[in-house]
Structure formats: C-alpha cells, structure tokens
Scaffold this motif. Sequence first.
Motif: not given
Length: 175
Positions: A19-21, A120-121, A130-131, A136-138
């Motif tokens: 995923v991103s990050g 991400r922060k 968040d969505p 992406q995690r799902r």
Amino acid sequence: MNHPTIHLPASALILLIGVSGAGKSTFARRHFLPTEVISSDHCRALICDNENDQTVTADAFELLHVLAAKRLKRRRLTVIDATNVQAGARQSLMDLARQFDCPLVAIVLDMPEQVLNDRRKTRTDRSFADPVLHRQRRDLWLWTRYLEYEGFSKVYRLKSPEEVDQIRIIRQPEQ
C-alpha cells in the motif's frame, strides 16, 4: 547475526507490492540500481511534471509497460515500484514476464496499519485519505494471499520495518 535473505535471478521481473507508504520506493533505492527501477510515480512525473497527478495514471502505466518490455527484452533485471495490490493490476506485468520468458518475483511489503498511519502523518509529498488506504490494505489482504498461484516463481513477504531493514538481497550470477 543471520539476516533474512532474498535470492534473485540475474534477469527477472520483480514486482514490489504494498500500500502507499509501505516503503516500496525506499526499499527500491536501497537494494537496486536507479536504472533497474521503474516507478509509476516517476512515470507520472515524466508525463506531467507531477508524480501525484492521478489524472495521468493510464498514460504513466503505458509508459511503465513500454520501459519494462524494453528492459526485459534485453534480459535486464527490472523492478516495478507501484502498489500492485490487485491481481488485475499485476496481470499485464505478468504477461510481460511470460512474453520474455523471465522469472517473476514478488516482494510484498505488508506493514502493520500503525506503521502506515505513522508514516502517512510524516509525508509531506502527498496525502491519502483514510478510505484510499483502507481500500489498498483490503486489496493487499484479498489479492496477495495466493501470489504463488498467479505464476510468481518466488514470493517474499516482509511484515515489519525491522524485517525490511535486516533483509539481504543476493543476486544469482548470469548463466
């Protein structure tokens, strides 16, 4: 100390998946030559001077595939730096590996959600709602459980920043 090891063929198509990050670009910079890595973000930047501009994604991936094909045709190790979390997104790259008869290797950076949120922060170059990250995690969970059955010759799954930091990559000599 015995470090975990990734063994790579001299000539292969390697998909970084995460995923991103998750740290794919950092991993790529640490372990591969800049010329070996084809990044979807860099391809976006080449097209419109902005690696975050999602409106050029189709053109960016067209360019990514052309570059990958040119490298694979010459039996060059080629690393794809993109999320690659969905099977459909990987299919055309898998087809390229088959077309050029080269091994296909997956390196999955499956980081804990807290690590992703912390990263991400601190990222100033882009932000993801968040969505987007939840999707992406799902997708990572749903679509990477059976990578071995998709045609990957090797699948390596790294599940923590510590594991990523300790990994050693050994390249097999040309045959």
